[in-house]
Design a protein around this motif. Structure first.
Motif, PDB file in Angstrom:
ATOM      1  N   THR A 207       3.900  -1.324  11.036  1.00 39.03           N
ATOM      2  CA  THR A 207       2.508  -1.718  10.826  1.00 39.03           C
ATOM      3  C   THR A 207       2.051  -2.748  11.860  1.00 39.03           C
ATOM      4  OG1 THR A 207       3.161  -3.434   9.246  1.00 39.03           O
ATOM      5  CG2 THR A 207       2.648  -1.244   8.359  1.00 39.03           C
ATOM      6  N   ASN A 208       3.018  -3.447  12.461  1.00 38.52           N
ATOM      7  CA  ASN A 208       2.741  -4.374  13.573  1.00 38.52           C
ATOM      8  C   ASN A 208       1.780  -5.500  13.208  1.00 38.52           C
ATOM      9  OD1 ASN A 208       4.404  -3.201  15.675  1.00 38.52           O
ATOM     10  ND2 ASN A 208       2.969  -1.484  15.711  1.00 38.52           N
ATOM     11  N   THR A 209       1.776  -5.898  11.946  1.00 43.67           N
ATOM     12  CA  THR A 209       0.969  -7.044  11.540  1.00 43.67           C
ATOM     13  C   THR A 209       1.728  -8.336  11.855  1.00 43.67           C
ATOM     14  OG1 THR A 209       1.879  -6.763   9.317  1.00 43.67           O
ATOM     15  CG2 THR A 209      -0.285  -5.791   9.756  1.00 43.67           C
ATOM     16  N   PRO A 210       1.018  -9.459  12.012  1.00 42.04           N
ATOM     17  CA  PRO A 210       1.705 -10.713  12.318  1.00 42.04           C
ATOM     18  C   PRO A 210       2.706 -11.126  11.244  1.00 42.04           C
ATOM     19  CG  PRO A 210      -0.651 -10.897  12.747  1.00 42.04           C
ATOM     20  CD  PRO A 210      -0.443  -9.600  12.020  1.00 42.04           C
ATOM     21  N   THR A 211       2.352 -10.928   9.991  1.00 38.54           N
ATOM     22  CA  THR A 211       3.244 -11.169   8.866  1.00 38.54           C
ATOM     23  C   THR A 211       3.442  -9.859   8.116  1.00 38.54           C
ATOM     24  OG1 THR A 211       1.383 -11.795   7.443  1.00 38.54           O
ATOM     25  CG2 THR A 211       2.510 -13.579   8.633  1.00 38.54           C
ATOM     26  N   PRO A 212       4.504  -9.738   7.311  1.00 36.41           N
ATOM     27  CA  PRO A 212       4.768  -8.447   6.653  1.00 36.41           C
ATOM     28  C   PRO A 212       3.579  -7.954   5.826  1.00 36.41           C
ATOM     29  CG  PRO A 212       6.660  -9.900   6.441  1.00 36.41           C
ATOM     30  CD  PRO A 212       5.562 -10.726   7.027  1.00 36.41           C
ATOM     31  N   ASN A 213       3.168  -6.739   6.107  1.00 36.89           N
ATOM     32  CA  ASN A 213       2.067  -6.115   5.377  1.00 36.89           C
ATOM     33  C   ASN A 213       2.217  -4.607   5.502  1.00 36.89           C
ATOM     34  OD1 ASN A 213      -0.295  -5.338   4.136  1.00 36.89           O
ATOM     35  ND2 ASN A 213      -1.654  -6.127   5.719  1.00 36.89           N
ATOM     36  N   PHE A 214       2.406  -3.941   4.374  1.00 41.98           N
ATOM     37  CA  PHE A 214       2.546  -2.488   4.378  1.00 41.98           C
ATOM     38  C   PHE A 214       1.209  -1.772   4.206  1.00 41.98           C
ATOM     39  CE2 PHE A 214       7.139  -2.885   2.560  1.00 41.98           C
ATOM     40  CZ  PHE A 214       7.605  -3.236   3.815  1.00 41.98           C
ATOM     41  N   HIS A 215       0.190  -2.511   3.775  1.00 38.49           N
ATOM     42  CA  HIS A 215      -1.093  -1.880   3.460  1.00 38.49           C
ATOM     43  C   HIS A 215      -1.941  -1.746   4.724  1.00 38.49           C
ATOM     44  CE1 HIS A 215      -0.537  -1.832  -0.928  1.00 38.49           C
ATOM     45  NE2 HIS A 215       0.195  -2.904  -0.698  1.00 38.49           N
ATOM     46  N   VAL A 216      -1.475  -0.865   5.604  1.00 40.51           N
ATOM     47  CA  VAL A 216      -2.141  -0.631   6.888  1.00 40.51           C
ATOM     48  C   VAL A 216      -2.278   0.884   7.054  1.00 40.51           C
ATOM     49  CG1 VAL A 216      -2.096  -1.092   9.366  1.00 40.51           C
ATOM     50  CG2 VAL A 216      -1.046  -2.733   7.774  1.00 40.51           C
ATOM     51  N   PRO A 217      -3.299   1.506   6.446  1.00 37.79           N
ATOM     52  CA  PRO A 217      -3.401   2.968   6.485  1.00 37.79           C
ATOM     53  C   PRO A 217      -3.466   3.548   7.882  1.00 37.79           C
ATOM     54  CG  PRO A 217      -4.879   2.047   4.820  1.00 37.79           C
ATOM     55  CD  PRO A 217      -4.335   0.894   5.597  1.00 37.79           C
ATOM     56  N   GLN A 218      -3.996   2.785   8.836  1.00 41.21           N
ATOM     57  CA  GLN A 218      -4.077   3.322  10.199  1.00 41.21           C
ATOM     58  C   GLN A 218      -2.708   3.509  10.821  1.00 41.21           C
ATOM     59  OE1 GLN A 218      -5.463   0.478   9.087  1.00 41.21           O
ATOM     60  NE2 GLN A 218      -5.445  -1.145  10.659  1.00 41.21           N
ATOM     61  N   ALA A 219      -1.672   2.954  10.203  1.00 44.16           N
ATOM     62  CA  ALA A 219      -0.305   3.138  10.695  1.00 44.16           C
ATOM     63  C   ALA A 219       0.411   4.287  10.000  1.00 44.16           C
ATOM     64  CB  ALA A 219       0.494   1.843  10.515  1.00 44.16           C
ATOM     65  N   PHE A 220      -0.248   4.966   9.074  1.00 40.58           N
ATOM     66  CA  PHE A 220       0.407   6.067   8.376  1.00 40.58           C
ATOM     67  C   PHE A 220       0.742   7.196   9.354  1.00 40.58           C
ATOM     68  CE2 PHE A 220      -1.675   5.317   3.918  1.00 40.58           C
ATOM     69  CZ  PHE A 220      -1.042   4.090   3.852  1.00 40.58           C
ATOM     70  N   GLY A 221       1.851   7.871   9.081  1.00 39.04           N
ATOM     71  CA  GLY A 221       2.197   9.077   9.803  1.00 39.04           C
ATOM     72  C   GLY A 221       1.630  10.306   9.107  1.00 39.04           C
ATOM     73  N   THR A 222       2.090  11.468   9.532  1.00 38.01           N
ATOM     74  CA  THR A 222       1.599  12.737   9.007  1.00 38.01           C
ATOM     75  C   THR A 222       2.659  13.387   8.132  1.00 38.01           C
ATOM     76  OG1 THR A 222       0.212  13.075  10.952  1.00 38.01           O
ATOM     77  CG2 THR A 222       0.723  15.025   9.632  1.00 38.01           C
ATOM     78  N   LEU A 223       2.230  13.927   6.997  1.00 39.46           N
ATOM     79  CA  LEU A 223       3.108  14.692   6.108  1.00 39.46           C
ATOM     80  C   LEU A 223       2.637  16.135   6.089  1.00 39.46           C
ATOM     81  CD1 LEU A 223       5.316  15.013   3.943  1.00 39.46           C
ATOM     82  CD2 LEU A 223       3.613  14.313   2.227  1.00 39.46           C
ATOM     83  N   ILE A 224       3.547  17.059   6.418  1.00 39.37           N
ATOM     84  CA  ILE A 224       3.224  18.477   6.351  1.00 39.37           C
ATOM     85  C   ILE A 224       4.157  19.146   5.344  1.00 39.37           C
ATOM     86  CG2 ILE A 224       2.289  18.592   8.687  1.00 39.37           C
ATOM     87  CD1 ILE A 224       4.923  19.796   9.599  1.00 39.37           C
ATOM     88  N   PHE A 225       3.687  20.248   4.781  1.00 38.93           N
ATOM     89  CA  PHE A 225       4.436  21.003   3.786  1.00 38.93           C
ATOM     90  C   PHE A 225       4.882  22.321   4.414  1.00 38.93           C
ATOM     91  CE2 PHE A 225       1.527  18.194   1.640  1.00 38.93           C
ATOM     92  CZ  PHE A 225       2.257  17.696   0.562  1.00 38.93           C
ATOM     93  N   SER A 226       6.193  22.569   4.436  1.00 40.42           N
ATOM     94  CA  SER A 226       6.680  23.820   5.010  1.00 40.42           C
ATOM     95  C   SER A 226       6.265  24.984   4.126  1.00 40.42           C
ATOM     96  CB  SER A 226       8.200  23.778   5.154  1.00 40.42           C
ATOM     97  OG  SER A 226       8.823  23.860   3.885  1.00 40.42           O
ATOM     98  N   LYS A 227       6.099  26.143   4.748  1.00 37.79           N
ATOM     99  CA  LYS A 227       5.718  27.335   4.003  1.00 37.79           C
ATOM    100  C   LYS A 227       6.892  27.821   3.143  1.00 37.79           C
ATOM    101  CE  LYS A 227       2.380  29.185   7.331  1.00 37.79           C
ATOM    102  NZ  LYS A 227       2.059  30.357   8.212  1.00 37.79           N
ATOM    103  N   PRO A 228       6.595  28.418   1.992  1.00 35.83           N
ATOM    104  CA  PRO A 228       7.672  29.089   1.250  1.00 35.83           C
ATOM    105  C   PRO A 228       8.343  30.147   2.128  1.00 35.83           C
ATOM    106  CG  PRO A 228       5.702  28.917  -0.099  1.00 35.83           C
ATOM    107  CD  PRO A 228       5.317  28.480   1.294  1.00 35.83           C
ATOM    108  N   ARG A 229       9.590  30.417   1.870  1.00 35.89           N
ATOM    109  CA  ARG A 229      10.342  31.350   2.707  1.00 35.89           C
ATOM    110  C   ARG A 229       9.686  32.711   2.776  1.00 35.89           C
ATOM    111  NH1 ARG A 229      15.971  31.373   0.512  1.00 35.89           N
ATOM    112  NH2 ARG A 229      15.826  29.202   1.190  1.00 35.89           N
TER     113      ARG A 229
END
Length: 218
Positions: free
Chosen positions: A191-213
């Motif tokens: 998140t690269n904040t000066p102090t610990p902070n997880f609430h930084v949505p702009q630092a979120f990555g991407t989640l994808i769902f694989s197709k069923p076989r």
């Protein structure tokens, strides 16, 4: 490091406890991180690995955490939900199914003694999600590892009829260890904040769902 996580479609039947069988996790692509929230100070003895599986009704996450020490709250209501769980050791996932609503997301946490919390986060708003989260937790003191499996109902994240596994979500994974500062605050994507902070949505990555076989073979 890639900023994309993949949830593998669960093809095998769930076990009697309504969780994926152990063998189902092996094909899922692991994500591992051991640096702090700024991407610095790596600590392999506190590495966290995450794997994800999905069905049309449930998102499953497995955290595998190496630890130096464990500190947990000794008390919680009978259902295990514990406010301020983040003040002790936890693994966390922040999920943003609607990536166009960049300031609204869901937060899930689990501790080594199976306490948990789920929250809906929005600007000037934080309330209990009441997701119906289920979890399994085990600790291996000899190997200094703990593992938590979360089963999150899709219906607590999006309206089930609107769940589109072809759509990309946003996500980040975190870990906290220790009861007193300096604590170990670790993030998959810093998140690269000066102090610990997880609430930084702009630092979120991407989640994808694989197709069923079956769909992959069409």
């Amino acid at each position: 490091m890639t900023n994309t996580a993949t949830a593998l479609h669960l093809e095998t039947p769930i076990d009697p406890a309504a969780f994926p069988p152990p063998s189902a996790w092996a094909p899922a692509s692991p994500i591992a991180f051991n640096t702090d929230w700024q991407g610095k100070n790596p600590d392999p003895q506190r590495e966290t690995e995450v794997r994800l599986l999905w069905t049309p009704t449930t998102l499953y996450l497995r955290f595998h955490a190496r630890f130096r020490n464990i500190t947990v709250f000794p008390d919680a209501p009978p259902n295990g939900r514990r406010d301020h769980l983040w003040d002790r050791d936890v693994c966390e996932v922040f999920l943003q199914p609607n990536s166009s609503d960049t300031r609204t997301y869901k937060e899930f946490e689990v501790s080594p003694n199976s306490f948990w919390i789920d929250l809906h986060i929005a600007p000037n708003e934080k309330h209990d999600l009441q997701s119906g989260l289920r979890r399994q937790v085990r600790v291996d003191p000899a190997e200094k590892q703990w593992e938590a499996i979360l089963a999150i109902p899709i219906s607590s994240l999006v309206e089930t009829e609107n769940f589109d596994p072809a759509a990309a979500w946003k996500v980040n994974f975190y870990r906290v260890e220790g009861s007193a500062e300096p604590r170990f605050y670790s993030a998959w994507i810093p998140t690269n904040t000066p102090t610990p902070n997880f609430h930084v949505p702009q630092a979120f990555g991407t989640l994808i769902f694989s197709k069923p076989r079956a769909a992959q073979n069409q």
